[in-house]
Design an enzyme around this catalytic site. Sequence first.
Site, short mmCIF file in Angstrom:
data_model
loop_
_atom_site.label_atom_id
_atom_site.label_comp_id
_atom_site.label_asym_id
_atom_site.label_seq_id
_atom_site.Cartn_x
_atom_site.Cartn_y
_atom_site.Cartn_z
N HIS A 126 0.83 -1.21 0.00
CA HIS A 126 0.00 0.00 0.00
C HIS A 126 0.86 1.26 0.00
CE1 HIS A 126 1.01 0.56 4.22
NE2 HIS A 126 0.40 -0.54 4.60
N CYS A 172 2.88 -4.92 6.70
CA CYS A 172 2.66 -4.65 5.28
C CYS A 172 3.94 -4.10 4.64
CB CYS A 172 1.52 -3.65 5.10
SG CYS A 172 -0.08 -4.24 5.72
#
Length: 325
Positions: free
Chosen positions: A124, A132
């Site tokens: 992202h 992440c």
Amino acid sequence: MALDDLSKSAPQIPAKLLAEMSKKGMKPESPVLVRIFKQESELEIWKTDGTGRYALLKTYPMCRWSGKLGPKMKNGDRQAPEGFYHVSRGMLNPKSQYYVSFNLGYPNKLESALGYTGEALMVHGACSSSGCYGLTDQGVGEIYAVVSKALSSGQVRFQVQAYPYHMTPGNMAIHKDDGNLPFWGTLKEGYDAFELTKQQPKVSVCGRRFVFNTEFQGGDPSDPLAACPATATPSDPQLVAKIAAEKRRVEAALAESRASTMTAYVDGGMHPSFRSLLKKDGADKLAARISSIKYPVSRPEAALADPFVGVAKRSGAGTVSDSGR
């Protein structure tokens, strides 16, 4: 959300990147593959060219990933995943709180069978991570546009190969005392298969591990924890020989290495280009520069404490040899 709505919401491939595709003999709709390297804090986008093989389109610096080298095993451990994943169109999110994103698909079939837990592990925007991989808005927007175009043009899903580092013999030797080395050895088999053929490796799971480019009697194994069944067809002998030669190179590097480099983890990593900006301008200015949402840099003090300082100079350069030595 309907597919038409998704395509309207998604970022578009910029003209400069389209020109680069054309220069390299790639088409916007051709298949795509992603590779991630933690130690180097880089994400690579590959696309098939006129030869039908994959070629590198672009490398993106990652602003933030969390945890340390090694696989993710449980929810809350802050580990970013390592392994082989497959992303379909429904796993893309054009309305992410981190600009746009796609779900890696953790846990995969092997991780689920091993009892690993966790969910919503993404690539992202924003310089933030709790498991992440975070990039700039511009970077993740380009990546999103490229993979979205491929998925809307016939590719059912694209493969993500997430590695601790470039799987060279030198890097393997540097981390020889890490308890994850056996697991990384299986990842290297897939890494080598791709490096040598520039074709996406077929991934199966059996015997509690990944198995690559193998056809089994009775079809693909259904139980990742059971022993692998008998193979149905022999593997490509030339490829097998080249992978065996690379394995010998790794064994030689491990034998010659006197001591493993111990990295001083605080929490994850950051590409050196962003670390320089963090040192110079501070966390608030870096967050604003990376993303329009100005999401705070996660654990900036940890990002400044580079656990891999000096490692790159000792890791050895180059890719897997295709000479079959």
